[in-house]
Write a protein that holds these residues in place. Sequence first.
Motif, mmCIF file in Angstrom:
data_model
loop_
_atom_site.group_PDB
_atom_site.id
_atom_site.type_symbol
_atom_site.label_atom_id
_atom_site.label_comp_id
_atom_site.label_asym_id
_atom_site.label_seq_id
_atom_site.Cartn_x
_atom_site.Cartn_y
_atom_site.Cartn_z
ATOM 1 N N GLY A 44 0.774 -1.236 0.000
ATOM 2 C CA GLY A 44 0.000 0.000 0.000
ATOM 3 C C GLY A 44 0.802 1.280 0.000
ATOM 4 N N GLY A 45 2.111 1.209 -0.128
ATOM 5 C CA GLY A 45 2.896 2.451 -0.150
ATOM 6 C C GLY A 45 4.358 2.233 0.155
ATOM 7 N N GLU A 46 4.969 3.245 0.740
ATOM 8 C CA GLU A 46 6.390 3.218 1.089
ATOM 9 C C GLU A 46 6.563 3.697 2.522
ATOM 10 O OE1 GLU A 46 8.396 4.215 -3.235
ATOM 11 O OE2 GLU A 46 7.952 5.887 -1.887
ATOM 12 N N VAL A 47 7.707 3.358 3.104
ATOM 13 C CA VAL A 47 8.002 3.754 4.485
ATOM 14 C C VAL A 47 9.440 4.237 4.583
ATOM 15 C CG1 VAL A 47 6.358 2.143 5.536
ATOM 16 C CG2 VAL A 47 8.707 1.401 5.097
ATOM 17 N N SER A 48 9.720 4.951 5.662
ATOM 18 C CA SER A 48 11.098 5.217 6.069
ATOM 19 C C SER A 48 11.416 4.193 7.145
ATOM 20 C CB SER A 48 11.231 6.638 6.620
ATOM 21 O OG SER A 48 10.995 7.576 5.597
ATOM 22 N N PHE A 49 12.685 3.804 7.265
ATOM 23 C CA PHE A 49 13.000 2.776 8.253
ATOM 24 C C PHE A 49 14.379 2.991 8.860
ATOM 25 C CE2 PHE A 49 14.980 1.122 4.475
ATOM 26 C CZ PHE A 49 16.114 0.465 4.913
ATOM 27 N N ASP A 50 14.556 2.391 10.024
ATOM 28 C CA ASP A 50 15.847 2.380 10.718
ATOM 29 C C ASP A 50 16.033 0.973 11.269
ATOM 30 O OD1 ASP A 50 18.087 2.680 12.297
ATOM 31 O OD2 ASP A 50 17.290 4.329 13.494
ATOM 32 N N MET A 51 16.991 0.222 10.709
ATOM 33 C CA MET A 51 17.343 -1.087 11.260
ATOM 34 C C MET A 51 18.398 -0.813 12.323
ATOM 35 S SD MET A 51 18.589 -4.526 9.322
ATOM 36 C CE MET A 51 18.666 -6.075 10.218
ATOM 37 N N HIS A 52 18.133 -1.248 13.548
ATOM 38 C CA HIS A 52 18.998 -0.867 14.660
ATOM 39 C C HIS A 52 18.987 -1.937 15.748
ATOM 40 C CE1 HIS A 52 14.958 0.407 15.792
ATOM 41 N NE2 HIS A 52 15.350 0.255 17.046
ATOM 42 N N GLY A 53 19.814 -1.738 16.763
ATOM 43 C CA GLY A 53 19.854 -2.659 17.886
ATOM 44 C C GLY A 53 20.121 -1.933 19.184
ATOM 45 N N GLU A 54 19.658 -2.536 20.282
ATOM 46 C CA GLU A 54 19.890 -1.998 21.616
ATOM 47 C C GLU A 54 20.511 -3.077 22.495
ATOM 48 O OE1 GLU A 54 16.077 0.006 20.108
ATOM 49 O OE2 GLU A 54 16.393 -2.073 20.699
ATOM 50 N N ARG A 55 21.513 -2.697 23.240
ATOM 51 C CA ARG A 55 22.057 -3.615 24.241
ATOM 52 C C ARG A 55 21.032 -3.799 25.350
ATOM 53 N NH1 ARG A 55 27.523 -4.297 23.372
ATOM 54 N NH2 ARG A 55 28.446 -2.731 22.001
ATOM 55 N N LEU A 56 21.119 -4.906 26.049
ATOM 56 C CA LEU A 56 20.214 -5.149 27.163
ATOM 57 C C LEU A 56 20.409 -4.069 28.221
ATOM 58 C CD1 LEU A 56 20.662 -9.025 27.440
ATOM 59 C CD2 LEU A 56 18.782 -7.774 26.356
ATOM 60 N N ASN A 57 19.319 -3.552 28.756
ATOM 61 C CA ASN A 57 19.324 -2.533 29.810
ATOM 62 C C ASN A 57 20.091 -1.271 29.419
ATOM 63 O OD1 ASN A 57 17.933 -4.366 31.539
ATOM 64 N ND2 ASN A 57 19.884 -5.371 31.953
ATOM 65 N N ALA A 58 20.036 -0.882 28.151
ATOM 66 C CA ALA A 58 20.766 0.304 27.678
ATOM 67 C C ALA A 58 19.902 1.554 27.669
ATOM 68 C CB ALA A 58 21.310 0.051 26.282
ATOM 69 N N GLY A 59 18.668 1.460 28.117
ATOM 70 C CA GLY A 59 17.789 2.626 28.116
ATOM 71 C C GLY A 59 17.431 3.027 26.696
ATOM 72 N N ASP A 60 17.594 4.303 26.377
ATOM 73 C CA ASP A 60 17.239 4.813 25.049
ATOM 74 C C ASP A 60 18.396 4.758 24.050
ATOM 75 O OD1 ASP A 60 14.674 5.343 25.880
ATOM 76 O OD2 ASP A 60 15.106 7.423 26.440
ATOM 77 N N GLU A 61 19.533 4.216 24.434
ATOM 78 C CA GLU A 61 20.688 4.151 23.538
ATOM 79 C C GLU A 61 20.504 3.023 22.527
ATOM 80 O OE1 GLU A 61 24.471 4.039 25.478
ATOM 81 O OE2 GLU A 61 23.768 5.340 27.096
ATOM 82 N N PHE A 62 20.839 3.302 21.256
ATOM 83 C CA PHE A 62 20.737 2.274 20.224
ATOM 84 C C PHE A 62 21.804 2.515 19.167
ATOM 85 C CE2 PHE A 62 18.016 5.717 18.851
ATOM 86 C CZ PHE A 62 18.271 5.840 17.499
ATOM 87 N N THR A 63 22.053 1.487 18.352
ATOM 88 C CA THR A 63 23.015 1.545 17.258
ATOM 89 C C THR A 63 22.276 1.321 15.954
ATOM 90 O OG1 THR A 63 24.748 0.636 18.680
ATOM 91 C CG2 THR A 63 25.114 0.515 16.298
ATOM 92 N N SER A 64 22.352 2.292 15.033
ATOM 93 C CA SER A 64 21.710 2.138 13.719
ATOM 94 C C SER A 64 22.635 1.363 12.795
ATOM 95 C CB SER A 64 21.410 3.503 13.097
ATOM 96 O OG SER A 64 20.324 4.102 13.743
ATOM 97 N N TYR A 65 22.057 0.405 12.042
ATOM 98 C CA TYR A 65 22.805 -0.376 11.072
ATOM 99 C C TYR A 65 22.488 0.054 9.643
ATOM 100 C CZ TYR A 65 22.783 -3.435 15.183
ATOM 101 O OH TYR A 65 22.874 -3.930 16.447
#
Length: 196
Positions: free
Chosen positions: A125-146
């Motif tokens: 039905g359309g297109e999206v923007s995306f962010d493939m990423h990961g978070e360490r356990l118990n890292a809060g709001d910190e993440f790594t974008s791939y």
Amino acid sequence: MQQDISNMNREGLPSNKSLLKATVVAFLVGALLLVTTILPAEYGLDPTGIGKQLGLTVLSSDHDSHSQPASSAPTLLATVSSVWKGKEALRNDTMSLTLGPNEGAEIKAKMVAGERFVFNWEVQGGEVSFDMHGERLNAGDEFTSYWVGRNQSSASGAFEAPFDGTHGWYWQNKGSEPVTVVVKTSGFYETLYQPE
């Protein structure tokens, strides 16, 4: 007198036409050797079939852990670097989510460092923007974008978790109509889920 000197310097040298002809012939011979011998022997690519007839494709099997010479029986290797080891069984999952206009959501996999999966997702039905990423356990709001993308209707690839944690995608529908994202994964991970 000067004309005689220039003639003397060119005596015994090939003409420009001869040099050009020799260069073209050398190029053609090099290209022929590349296609018939080097590519089959080094990379297992044999567009002409001559490499297989000459037995050269067997040489590339030393570099390719997935193939063995047809004449040899399977053998047990002492060290194999291309084996994936994991605590989890092989999983195959399919999940979908529907996004309204300007809405975003995630699907993630809980993984241990070194676990892997292959994936494919498509937007209906359309297109999206995306962010493939990961978070360490118990890292809060910190993440790594791939991998980050905009205006995509599909994506596929393979992923290896660089650390213990959750790894997946955030999709956002920036269009004016609802879309549905369907993601398929196959690999080694604990679970695939949609965070609340």
